[in-house]
Design an enzyme around this catalytic site. Sequence first.
Site, PDB file in Angstrom:
ATOM      1  N   ARG A 167      -3.903  -5.951  -0.887  1.00  0.00           N
ATOM      2  CA  ARG A 167      -3.003  -6.887  -0.183  1.00  0.00           C
ATOM      3  C   ARG A 167      -3.431  -8.352  -0.340  1.00  0.00           C
ATOM      4  NH1 ARG A 167      -1.207  -2.844  -0.364  1.00  0.00           N
ATOM      5  NH2 ARG A 167      -0.048  -1.616   1.157  1.00  0.00           N
ATOM      6  N   SER A 241       4.123  -3.257   7.719  1.00  0.00           N
ATOM      7  CA  SER A 241       2.771  -3.148   8.295  1.00  0.00           C
ATOM      8  C   SER A 241       2.312  -4.535   8.685  1.00  0.00           C
ATOM      9  CB  SER A 241       1.777  -2.616   7.264  1.00  0.00           C
ATOM     10  OG  SER A 241       2.094  -1.319   6.905  1.00  0.00           O
ATOM     11  N   GLU A 344      -1.204  -9.251   8.004  1.00  0.00           N
ATOM     12  CA  GLU A 344      -0.792  -9.227   6.598  1.00  0.00           C
ATOM     13  C   GLU A 344       0.249 -10.316   6.291  1.00  0.00           C
ATOM     14  OE1 GLU A 344      -0.026  -5.231   4.986  1.00  0.00           O
ATOM     15  OE2 GLU A 344       1.720  -6.122   4.051  1.00  0.00           O
TER      16      GLU A 344
HETATM   17  N1  EPU Z   1      -1.745   6.184  12.000  1.00  0.00           N
HETATM   18  C1  EPU Z   1      -1.819   6.519  13.314  1.00  0.00           C
HETATM   19  N2  EPU Z   1      -0.903   6.011  14.156  1.00  0.00           N
HETATM   20  C2  EPU Z   1       0.073   5.189  13.746  1.00  0.00           C
HETATM   21  C3  EPU Z   1       0.153   4.824  12.385  1.00  0.00           C
HETATM   22  C4  EPU Z   1      -0.776   5.344  11.531  1.00  0.00           C
HETATM   23  O1  EPU Z   1      -2.687   7.266  13.715  1.00  0.00           O
HETATM   24  O2  EPU Z   1       0.860   4.774  14.584  1.00  0.00           O
HETATM   25  C5  EPU Z   1      -2.744   6.752  11.085  1.00  0.00           C
HETATM   26  C6  EPU Z   1      -2.337   8.122  10.604  1.00  0.00           C
HETATM   27  O3  EPU Z   1      -3.473   8.913  10.555  1.00  0.00           O
HETATM   28  C7  EPU Z   1      -1.866   7.862   9.219  1.00  0.00           C
HETATM   29  C8  EPU Z   1      -2.713   6.696   8.828  1.00  0.00           C
HETATM   30  O4  EPU Z   1      -2.906   5.939   9.997  1.00  0.00           O
HETATM   31  O5  EPU Z   1      -2.083   8.957   8.381  1.00  0.00           O
HETATM   32  C9  EPU Z   1      -2.112   5.859   7.781  1.00  0.00           C
HETATM   33  O6  EPU Z   1      -0.833   5.451   8.182  1.00  0.00           O
HETATM   34  P1  EPU Z   1       0.343   5.336   7.107  1.00  0.00           P
HETATM   35  O7  EPU Z   1       0.377   6.524   6.233  1.00  0.00           O
HETATM   36  O8  EPU Z   1       1.564   4.939   7.818  1.00  0.00           O
HETATM   37  O9  EPU Z   1      -0.127   4.245   6.166  1.00  0.00           O
HETATM   38  P2  EPU Z   1      -0.640   2.829   6.586  1.00  0.00           P
HETATM   39  O10 EPU Z   1      -2.076   2.774   6.307  1.00  0.00           O
HETATM   40  O11 EPU Z   1      -0.119   2.486   7.913  1.00  0.00           O
HETATM   41  C10 EPU Z   1      -0.252   1.793   4.235  1.00  0.00           C
HETATM   42  C11 EPU Z   1       0.322   0.495   3.790  1.00  0.00           C
HETATM   43  C12 EPU Z   1       1.839   0.583   3.751  1.00  0.00           C
HETATM   44  C13 EPU Z   1       2.238   1.719   2.828  1.00  0.00           C
HETATM   45  C14 EPU Z   1       1.597   3.014   3.356  1.00  0.00           C
HETATM   46  C15 EPU Z   1       1.866   4.192   2.455  1.00  0.00           C
HETATM   47  C16 EPU Z   1      -1.157  -1.292   4.479  1.00  0.00           C
HETATM   48  C17 EPU Z   1      -1.489  -2.303   5.480  1.00  0.00           C
HETATM   49  N3  EPU Z   1      -0.096  -0.549   4.725  1.00  0.00           N
HETATM   50  O12 EPU Z   1       0.174   1.940   5.576  1.00  0.00           O
HETATM   51  O13 EPU Z   1       2.313  -0.612   3.204  1.00  0.00           O
HETATM   52  O14 EPU Z   1       3.640   1.852   2.772  1.00  0.00           O
HETATM   53  O15 EPU Z   1       0.171   2.851   3.436  1.00  0.00           O
HETATM   54  O16 EPU Z   1       1.095   4.124   1.291  1.00  0.00           O
HETATM   55  O17 EPU Z   1      -1.838  -1.168   3.470  1.00  0.00           O
HETATM   56  C18 EPU Z   1       2.883  -2.776   3.971  1.00  0.00           C
HETATM   57  O18 EPU Z   1       1.851  -3.152   3.432  1.00  0.00           O
HETATM   58  O19 EPU Z   1       3.678  -3.557   4.567  1.00  0.00           O
HETATM   59  C19 EPU Z   1       3.194  -1.372   3.941  1.00  0.00           C
HETATM   60  C20 EPU Z   1       4.247  -0.880   4.553  1.00  0.00           C
END
Ligand code: EPU
Length: 350
Positions: A167, A241, A344
Amino acid sequence: MGFQPQQNVDLAELTTFKIGGQAAFYTVVTSADELPEIFAWLKQNSLPHLVLSGGSNTIFGDGIFRGLVIKISIMGFAVLSESEKSAVITVGSGEDWDAIVAKTIDLKLGGIEALSGIPGMCGAAPVQNIGAYGQEIKDTTLSVEVFDTDNSVVTSLTNAECEFEFRNSTFKATQKDRYIITAITLKLSKLPPSIPQYKDAINYFKEKNISTPTLPQIRKAILEIRRNKFMDPAVMPNAGSFFKNPIVAELVAKKIIAQNPDVKVYPEDTKIIPLEGGNYKIAAGWLIQNLGLKGLELEKVRVDPNHALVLENKGGATQKDLKQLVSKIQDLVTKKYGITLEAEPVIVEF
Ligand code: EPU
């Protein structure tokens, strides 16, 4: 006549978070050729500028920006070269990102299919090295075409010169504000795609009994997964995010894991293998949820009740409201885990 910007333009509607006051001056650029004159005008009037793309990653201030907001709307799509295994495409920075993903899939080109459904324009994609489900734009970027505001020329940066990180890129870091992205050049693959190695995607294809999905099938899967997870900004304004997943040193990670055995750490399903450089990436969404902050409301903003990483504007919110909520979350996370969460989106103060 010379350059004639619009005056006193409302900014909130130009972003997906729908927050912001006014720009004293505003213009829409449709060709890189317009930029030298605009920058001469800025210099002549000693005014600052802000570049706006799709508005999905910018949080404007509540006051008046006493400078020029430049909205980039440079279009264009071309296949530059093709071989048996790959093709090189170039895309204007003002093209809608997801429409281009769809177009590359129609052309049977792979490499950005897991980035389906990400809001924003193509020019913003390299700025924060957009990534999802195992792909990042840095993996397919050959070069980024830019207008260099230092010397008023159009030039090109190689992948290495973009200094891509999680990012992050030179456009947000070492050369912040120097370049205006006019086009991106990507090398895409004609080889058969594979299932994104993320739990949601793996489960999706397992349920459907598909082991070698096509590009359109992967796109469909990603769009469905995202739809179930992320709030549509048209329904409740947001910026995806809101916090980056923090990358922490081994000692810090081990301590958090010891105290929170079910904490989510990347790479998925490994709590023992670090990232390159010996660091660990922790899911910020998990940290926030574990503090019980899902659905937390403050003034006119809230934490999405279903996804702790997404902050939302309930209607008529100000940057001040949002910053209060952000500080509150950051303070609680720091207190509990000793980690500082970084926003972000770009938060512009005025
Ligand atoms: N989780 C929770 N509670 C929540 C949200 C997430 O416990 O309310 C935990 C869960 O265990 C989940 C983990 O966090 O498995 C990861 O969450 P998620 O799969 O939603 O992925 P993320 O880490 O929140 C990242 C990117 C997203 C991208 C997704 C999928 C960042 C900051 N975010 O999100 O990118 O779509 O992975 O690969 O790197 C963005 O950058 O705007 C974005 C949407």
